[in-house]
Design a protein around this motif. Structure first.
Motif, PDB file in Angstrom:
ATOM      1  N   LEU A 378       2.254  11.293 -13.563  1.00  0.00           N
ATOM      2  CA  LEU A 378       2.870   9.800 -13.657  1.00  0.00           C
ATOM      3  C   LEU A 378       1.938   8.870 -13.265  1.00  0.00           C
ATOM      4  O   LEU A 378       2.081   7.652 -13.491  1.00  0.00           O
ATOM      5  N   VAL A 379       1.039   9.343 -12.488  1.00  0.00           N
ATOM      6  CA  VAL A 379      -0.318   8.683 -12.141  1.00  0.00           C
ATOM      7  C   VAL A 379      -0.546   7.561 -13.056  1.00  0.00           C
ATOM      8  O   VAL A 379      -0.780   6.265 -12.695  1.00  0.00           O
ATOM      9  N   GLY A 380      -1.031   7.952 -14.171  1.00  0.00           N
ATOM     10  CA  GLY A 380      -1.634   7.107 -15.326  1.00  0.00           C
ATOM     11  C   GLY A 380      -0.562   5.990 -15.548  1.00  0.00           C
ATOM     12  O   GLY A 380      -0.961   4.673 -15.865  1.00  0.00           O
ATOM     13  N   LEU A 381       0.784   6.378 -15.715  1.00  0.00           N
ATOM     14  CA  LEU A 381       1.716   5.335 -15.781  1.00  0.00           C
ATOM     15  C   LEU A 381       1.938   4.259 -14.697  1.00  0.00           C
ATOM     16  O   LEU A 381       1.859   2.976 -14.970  1.00  0.00           O
ATOM     17  N   TRP A 382       1.971   4.662 -13.527  1.00  0.00           N
ATOM     18  CA  TRP A 382       2.039   3.961 -12.114  1.00  0.00           C
ATOM     19  C   TRP A 382       0.892   2.861 -12.193  1.00  0.00           C
ATOM     20  O   TRP A 382       1.150   1.481 -11.993  1.00  0.00           O
ATOM     21  N   VAL A 383      -0.470   3.369 -12.335  1.00  0.00           N
ATOM     22  CA  VAL A 383      -1.374   2.462 -12.258  1.00  0.00           C
ATOM     23  C   VAL A 383      -1.356   1.194 -13.387  1.00  0.00           C
ATOM     24  O   VAL A 383      -1.918   0.166 -12.926  1.00  0.00           O
ATOM     25  N   ARG A 384      -0.494   1.262 -14.243  1.00  0.00           N
ATOM     26  CA  ARG A 384      -0.533   0.393 -15.411  1.00  0.00           C
ATOM     27  C   ARG A 384       0.010  -0.986 -14.797  1.00  0.00           C
ATOM     28  O   ARG A 384      -0.002  -1.890 -15.238  1.00  0.00           O
ATOM     29  N   LEU A 385       0.752  -0.676 -13.824  1.00  0.00           N
ATOM     30  CA  LEU A 385       1.720  -1.857 -13.152  1.00  0.00           C
ATOM     31  C   LEU A 385       0.713  -2.792 -12.761  1.00  0.00           C
ATOM     32  O   LEU A 385       0.840  -3.984 -12.718  1.00  0.00           O
ATOM     33  N   LEU A 386      -0.519  -2.419 -12.267  1.00  0.00           N
ATOM     34  CA  LEU A 386      -1.469  -3.215 -11.883  1.00  0.00           C
ATOM     35  C   LEU A 386      -2.114  -4.071 -12.689  1.00  0.00           C
ATOM     36  O   LEU A 386      -2.456  -5.039 -12.508  1.00  0.00           O
ATOM     37  N   SER A 387      -2.252  -3.834 -14.089  1.00  0.00           N
ATOM     38  CA  SER A 387      -2.612  -4.850 -15.018  1.00  0.00           C
ATOM     39  C   SER A 387      -1.648  -5.643 -15.526  1.00  0.00           C
ATOM     40  O   SER A 387      -1.915  -6.770 -16.220  1.00  0.00           O
ATOM     41  N   ILE A 388      -0.293  -5.905 -14.768  1.00  0.00           N
ATOM     42  CA  ILE A 388       0.464  -7.157 -14.975  1.00  0.00           C
ATOM     43  C   ILE A 388      -0.290  -8.349 -14.484  1.00  0.00           C
ATOM     44  O   ILE A 388      -0.965  -7.976 -13.408  1.00  0.00           O
ATOM     45  N   PRO A 389      -0.287  -9.369 -15.308  1.00  0.00           N
ATOM     46  CA  PRO A 389      -0.911 -10.578 -14.617  1.00  0.00           C
ATOM     47  C   PRO A 389      -0.507 -11.087 -13.114  1.00  0.00           C
ATOM     48  O   PRO A 389       0.650 -10.665 -12.763  1.00  0.00           O
ATOM     49  N   ARG A 390      -1.356 -11.411 -12.540  1.00  0.00           N
ATOM     50  CA  ARG A 390      -1.236 -11.637 -10.918  1.00  0.00           C
ATOM     51  C   ARG A 390       0.084 -12.536 -10.615  1.00  0.00           C
ATOM     52  O   ARG A 390       0.697 -11.895  -9.957  1.00  0.00           O
ATOM     53  N   PRO A 391       0.292 -13.602 -11.185  1.00  0.00           N
ATOM     54  CA  PRO A 391       1.354 -14.353 -10.655  1.00  0.00           C
ATOM     55  C   PRO A 391       2.804 -13.392 -10.984  1.00  0.00           C
ATOM     56  O   PRO A 391       3.657 -13.527 -10.100  1.00  0.00           O
ATOM     57  N   TRP A 392       2.709 -12.845 -12.014  1.00  0.00           N
ATOM     58  CA  TRP A 392       3.917 -11.993 -12.446  1.00  0.00           C
ATOM     59  C   TRP A 392       4.047 -10.776 -11.531  1.00  0.00           C
ATOM     60  O   TRP A 392       5.157 -10.468 -10.979  1.00  0.00           O
ATOM     61  N   LEU A 393       2.983 -10.092 -11.175  1.00  0.00           N
ATOM     62  CA  LEU A 393       3.025  -9.203 -10.272  1.00  0.00           C
ATOM     63  C   LEU A 393       3.402  -9.224  -8.737  1.00  0.00           C
ATOM     64  O   LEU A 393       4.123  -8.654  -8.302  1.00  0.00           O
ATOM     65  N   TYR A 394       2.686 -10.499  -8.315  1.00  0.00           N
ATOM     66  CA  TYR A 394       3.141 -10.759  -7.023  1.00  0.00           C
ATOM     67  C   TYR A 394       4.426 -11.488  -6.852  1.00  0.00           C
ATOM     68  O   TYR A 394       5.226 -11.255  -5.910  1.00  0.00           O
ATOM     69  N   GLY A 395       5.004 -12.242  -7.959  1.00  0.00           N
ATOM     70  CA  GLY A 395       6.358 -12.696  -8.005  1.00  0.00           C
ATOM     71  C   GLY A 395       7.292 -11.455  -8.040  1.00  0.00           C
ATOM     72  O   GLY A 395       8.275 -11.376  -7.309  1.00  0.00           O
ATOM     73  N   GLY A 396       6.788 -10.321  -8.830  1.00  0.00           N
ATOM     74  CA  GLY A 396       7.730  -9.021  -8.722  1.00  0.00           C
ATOM     75  C   GLY A 396       7.653  -8.428  -7.462  1.00  0.00           C
ATOM     76  O   GLY A 396       8.901  -7.868  -6.958  1.00  0.00           O
ATOM     77  N   ILE A 397       6.576  -8.556  -6.710  1.00  0.00           N
ATOM     78  CA  ILE A 397       6.436  -7.860  -5.487  1.00  0.00           C
ATOM     79  C   ILE A 397       7.608  -8.617  -4.557  1.00  0.00           C
ATOM     80  O   ILE A 397       7.979  -8.016  -3.778  1.00  0.00           O
ATOM     81  N   LEU A 398       7.429 -10.016  -4.437  1.00  0.00           N
ATOM     82  CA  LEU A 398       8.191 -10.853  -3.615  1.00  0.00           C
ATOM     83  C   LEU A 398       9.842 -10.316  -3.773  1.00  0.00           C
ATOM     84  O   LEU A 398      10.670 -10.082  -2.899  1.00  0.00           O
ATOM     85  N   VAL A 399      10.138 -10.255  -5.061  1.00  0.00           N
ATOM     86  CA  VAL A 399      11.524  -9.939  -5.622  1.00  0.00           C
ATOM     87  C   VAL A 399      11.812  -8.301  -5.180  1.00  0.00           C
ATOM     88  O   VAL A 399      12.819  -8.462  -4.439  1.00  0.00           O
ATOM     89  N   PHE A 400      10.992  -7.722  -5.332  1.00  0.00           N
ATOM     90  CA  PHE A 400      11.138  -6.276  -4.874  1.00  0.00           C
ATOM     91  C   PHE A 400      11.276  -5.944  -3.397  1.00  0.00           C
ATOM     92  O   PHE A 400      12.246  -5.190  -2.836  1.00  0.00           O
ATOM     93  N   ALA A 401      10.544  -6.882  -2.590  1.00  0.00           N
ATOM     94  CA  ALA A 401      10.406  -6.725  -1.257  1.00  0.00           C
ATOM     95  C   ALA A 401      11.776  -7.156  -0.622  1.00  0.00           C
ATOM     96  O   ALA A 401      12.315  -6.836   0.194  1.00  0.00           O
ATOM     97  N   THR A 402      12.103  -8.546  -1.315  1.00  0.00           N
ATOM     98  CA  THR A 402      13.207  -9.156  -0.436  1.00  0.00           C
ATOM     99  C   THR A 402      14.496  -8.213  -0.895  1.00  0.00           C
ATOM    100  O   THR A 402      15.482  -8.071  -0.312  1.00  0.00           O
ATOM    101  N   VAL A 403      14.773  -7.762  -2.286  1.00  0.00           N
ATOM    102  CA  VAL A 403      15.843  -6.881  -2.618  1.00  0.00           C
ATOM    103  C   VAL A 403      15.859  -5.754  -1.641  1.00  0.00           C
ATOM    104  O   VAL A 403      16.850  -5.236  -1.085  1.00  0.00           O
ATOM    105  N   GLY A 404      14.844  -5.064  -1.510  1.00  0.00           N
ATOM    106  CA  GLY A 404      14.655  -3.982  -0.588  1.00  0.00           C
ATOM    107  C   GLY A 404      15.302  -3.956   0.715  1.00  0.00           C
ATOM    108  O   GLY A 404      15.975  -3.503   0.997  1.00  0.00           O
ATOM    109  N   VAL A 405      14.661  -5.257   1.289  1.00  0.00           N
ATOM    110  CA  VAL A 405      15.252  -5.614   2.535  1.00  0.00           C
ATOM    111  C   VAL A 405      16.598  -5.823   2.724  1.00  0.00           C
ATOM    112  O   VAL A 405      17.421  -5.277   3.573  1.00  0.00           O
ATOM    113  N   LEU A 406      17.361  -6.470   1.703  1.00  0.00           N
ATOM    114  CA  LEU A 406      18.614  -6.802   1.669  1.00  0.00           C
ATOM    115  C   LEU A 406      19.605  -5.410   1.254  1.00  0.00           C
ATOM    116  O   LEU A 406      20.605  -5.395   1.827  1.00  0.00           O
ATOM    117  N   ALA A 407      18.799  -4.641   0.630  1.00  0.00           N
ATOM    118  CA  ALA A 407      19.415  -3.456   0.328  1.00  0.00           C
ATOM    119  C   ALA A 407      19.553  -2.378   1.584  1.00  0.00           C
ATOM    120  O   ALA A 407      20.814  -1.905   1.723  1.00  0.00           O
TER     121      ALA A 407
END
Lengths: 501, 324
Positions: A378-407
């Motif tokens: 799965l390593v090869g698949l996971w690292v592709r995450l990083l090729s997402i354009p930065r605004p999207w990647l960090y936007g996604g991280i923010l969503v991921f982080a807040t949803v995680g905290v709320l969960a």
């Protein structure tokens, strides 16, 4: 030899097709919840407990153990790729791992974490099988004064890794210590720094703080930098996707050292998984031939702590199986799982339910193999995450982080804490204060405080108890040596590297 | 009623309630929401999940859902429950002894007065134990040591102000020392406390009976006494009363309905919970978990709560954990 035959007997139970299936379900579920923010292995096991009531005890315990190990693996993936540690034990992994990922070395970082976890998990499980009963006796002899001395060692060795300026590092540490005070004082029941907000009475969640400081703070910093010169995009892969010979050479010793920290400390009733990861990180930095690489993505800083993390998970099973003492949230729920089948973990469990215990230990080996088979491709698949354009990647991280905290804790106060601390972390980055000491202080501070006060309470205020216990005296001597040693060597004109290895 | 099955009774009750909607007839809910005001895995959560499996397994309700709202000894959960469950005939909250203390200590704005007592369900006796190596052999030895110098006797148990702490303070008070000065070493989670007790680092250990049973069997610990009334059946060790110190205390758990329920709704909830508590499946679960059946219906439970609240408040006040 008796151990070996019991273990073989256990293996014959574990490789029954049904139990193999349970192990597989466990590791897949565990990896999934480890990757998802906010749902840890503890909660997953708790949710599955009523479902498994009618199942065969061996099968469901094997599945729970698979979830436990799988969760440890999965947690490192998000730490490395997204800088959002899902549990406190993978905070250190985020420090070096995410730097590596952003330098295009996410593949090797994930691989060294996975293989390190496998190596550590396998060795630690073997140690569990051989030494469990004996180690349990030693572990309960560890008193509060000894824990306090262990914390002192951790503080001193870790403070050496505080970045360029000691004063800035200590400032960050003080912020962390203050955050650690929030909530009801464990020993007297009085609220501290909770300002009348009931949600703060239980203190701040370590993962909430870590996510705010690492992920949210960084997303803000990245957003603030946008449009400026010299800010290249993150490269998903630079060089090899897999570990090179050089990576292997640099990883194997940290794996073994991490295991040596993780297993014994995990076996202590109040040891936990965080301290060994800190100690392993500090040790790797000190022993490295290129310490300047630390903080910019050194593979040793991923390999060691990840091994320590997984070894401590096996260590946790020592007091659970031999004494019936749960030392982590997941272990506590597994204990409830044992009780559901009228199996009482404790000194008699090895005698009364030998089949179940050895089946469980054997299935841990199998779970480890399954995890690496599952994760490496799965390593090869996971690292592709990083090729997402930065605004999207960090936007996604923010969503991921807040949803995680709320969960993890559905409360507006928690969300407010994330945003406030995220803002603070941004300020600290902006003015070049290191972030890691905040989290270190927040984890170690309350532990050290509780153990010190407990030791003094038991001794009726006699401070000499801190040095009369042989364990604490030895540990304190190590701490003094770690503090003064480098200065002495430097004064004597020795190169620190000269007498190492 | 004895000639028809439970399932028919529920269907009949629900059907009647729906058709007639007469306030005097109990309105038994068909869907329940159970709130465990604690994290997954703890005693309240286990109670909620056990209820869930028995209620649906015995077909007393069509569905039962468990939610966890953790924090501050359950005081966050109760605040949320009062807000979200006003007049909701299908909402239940798990609570117990620990919440009584937590509400007092945290000066919680929402207390158990705001919710509707439905039933007391289970309880666990407390036990005092010493390490096998301890010089203390009896309740009298411990009482004498406490009386001689209360600060020299260290107690190992769970969180500050919790049931273990209260047990220790009550023992000291009954032994003739100042209960407020008890040298209580609080531990988070059972594991750390057990290590301190097993290694004889604390003078005496205090906790739920089931936590210690295994260690007494393997001769690492000895019972001093259990906080049950003299003559209670099925105890693994002697009572404190038999040892000469009359201390009776139970770590009970029960269920509450939301605020503002009509009498019919209250009766409906009570009926479902009673059927569950009298079922064989429930009895089996309690036996597996080592919990006592301490069922009390709504009115008796409400009266018990009043007494318990006064008793706990007195002890916590003396400990300085509750101030006026």
């Amino acid at each position: 030899m008796e151990t070996l035959s019991l273990l073989l007997n256990g293996l014959s139970i574990a490789i029954q097709p049904a139990n193999l299936l349970f192990a597989l379900v466990g590791v897949v579920l565990g990896t999934a919840v480890g990757v998802l923010p906010g749902i840890g292995p503890a909660m997953t096991v708790a949710l599955l407990l009523p479902v498994t009531f009618k199942m065969d005890p061996a099968g469901s315990l094997i599945m729970f153990a698979g979830i436990y190990y799988g969760g440890m693996y999965g947690g490192s993936t998000t730490s490395i790729l997204l800088n959002t540690p899902g549990e406190s034990a993978s905070i250190v992994t985020a420090m070096e791992g995410n730097k590596m990922a952003r330098a295009g070395r996410g593949g090797p970082a994930l691989a060294t974490a996975a293989i390190g976890s496998f190596v550590a998990g396998t060795i630690a499980t073997a140690l569990l099988a051989i030494f469990a009963p004996w180690l349990a006796e030693v572990a309960i002899a560890f008193g509060p004064e000894d824990y306090f001395a262990l914390m002192v060692v951790a503080f001193i060795t870790v403070s050496a890794t505080f970045g360029s300026s000691r004063l800035r590092g200590l400032t960050s540490l003080a912020i962390g210590l203050t955050l650690g005070i929030v909530g009801i004082d464990k020993l007297t029941g009085q609220p501290r720094l909770s300002f009348g907000v009931p949600d703060l009475l239980d203190g701040l969640e370590v993962t909430t703080v870590a996510v705010a400081m690492f992920a949210v703070g960084e997303a803000m910093a990245v957003a603030a930098q946008r449009g400026k010169e010299g800010e290249g995009t993150v490269e998903a892969i630079r060089g090899s996707l897999w570990m090179t010979a050089e990576d292997w050479r640099r990883s194997w010793k940290p794996w073994l050292r991490g295991t040596a920290f993780g297993f014994p400390i995990g076996a202590l009733p109040a040891g936990g998984a965080e301290i060994p990861t800190f100690l392993s990180y500090a040790a790797e930095k000190r022993l490295a031939t290129n310490p300047e690489e630390f903080g910019h993505g050194a593979i040793e800083g991923v390999a060691g702590p990840e091994a320590a993390n997984n070894a401590s998970a096996a260590g946790t099973l020592v007091p659970l199986l031999t004494l019936g003492i749960p030392t982590s949230a997941t272990a506590a729920i597994m204990l409830a799982g044992f009780q559901q089948y009228n199996l009482q973990p404790g000194p008699l469990l090895f005698v009364t339910s030998a089949d179940v215990v050895w089946g469980l230990i054997a299935s841990l080996f199998i779970a480890n193999v399954m995890l690496i088979v599952l994760n490496l491709p799965l390593v090869g698949l996971w690292v592709r995450l990083l090729s997402i354009p930065r605004p999207w990647l960090y936007g996604g991280i923010l969503v991921f982080a807040t949803v995680g905290v709320l969960a993890a804790k559905a409360s507006l106060v928690e969300l407010g804490v994330v945003l406030a601390l995220g803002l603070m972390a941004y300020g600290m980055r902006r003015f070049d204060y290191p972030i890691a000491p905040v989290v270190v202080g927040m984890i170690l501070g309350p532990m050290a405080e509780t153990q010190l006060r407990r030791a003094l309470q038991i001794s009726n205020g006699d401070a000499s108890v801190l040095v009369t216990s042989p364990i604490s005296a030895t540990l304190l001597a190590v701490a003094v040596l770690a503090l003064l040693g480098p200065m002495l060597w430097a004064r004597l004109g020795w190169s620190m590297k000269a007498d190492e290895d | 009623m004895s000639t028809i099955t439970r399932r028919e009774a529920v269907a009949l009750g629900a059907g009647l309630a729906a058709v007639l909607a007469h306030p005097a007839i109990a309105q038994a809910p068909t869907e329940l929401k159970l709130l465990a005001p604690a994290a997954p895995g703890g005693g309240w959560d286990q109670t909620a999940r056990t209820m869930q499996s028995v209620l649906t397994g015995e077909r007393l309700v069509r569905s039962a859902q468990v939610t966890n709202v953790a924090g501050a000894g359950g005081t966050i959960g109760i605040a949320q429950f009062v807000n979200s469950s006003r007049g909701d005939p299908g909402a239940l909250m798990i609570s117990g002894f620990v919440m009584v203390g937590a509400i007092l200590m945290n000066k919680a704005p929402v207390t158990l007065d705001a919710v509707t007592p439905v039933a007391r369900l289970t309880g666990e006796w407390q036990a005092l134990v010493v390490s096998a190596a301890s010089p203390i052999k009896s309740v009298a030895d411990l009482a004498a040591a406490v009386k001689a110098d209360v600060s020299r006797v260290s107690w190992g148990g769970g969180s500050a102000g919790g049931v273990d702490h209260i047990t220790a303070a009550m023992f000291a008070g009954l032994a003739g020392a100042d209960g407020g000065k008890v040298n209580y070493i609080a531990h988070s989670g059972g594991g750390e406390a057990m290590a301190a007790i097993l290694s004889n680092r604390v003078t005496v250990g205090v906790g739920g009976v089931s936590e210690f049973e295994q260690h007494v069997k393997s001769r690492r610990l000895r019972w001093l006494g259990i906080t049950a009334p003299e003559g209670t059946a099925g105890l693994p060790g002697p009572t404190l009363t038999a040892g000469g110190l009359k201390l009776e205390l139970q770590n009970w758990r029960g269920v509450f309905g939301g605020p503002g329920l009509s009498d019919a709704q209250k009766a409906g909830l009570g009926e479902v919970v009673e059927k569950m508590a009298k079922s064989k499946a429930w009895a089996d679960q309690l036996a597996a978990k080592g919990w006592q059946d301490t069922y009390l219906a709504a009115d008796a439970f409400a009266a018990f709560l009043k007494e318990e609240n006064a008793r706990v408040e007195g002890v916590l006040r003396n400990l300085g954990l509750v101030r006026a």
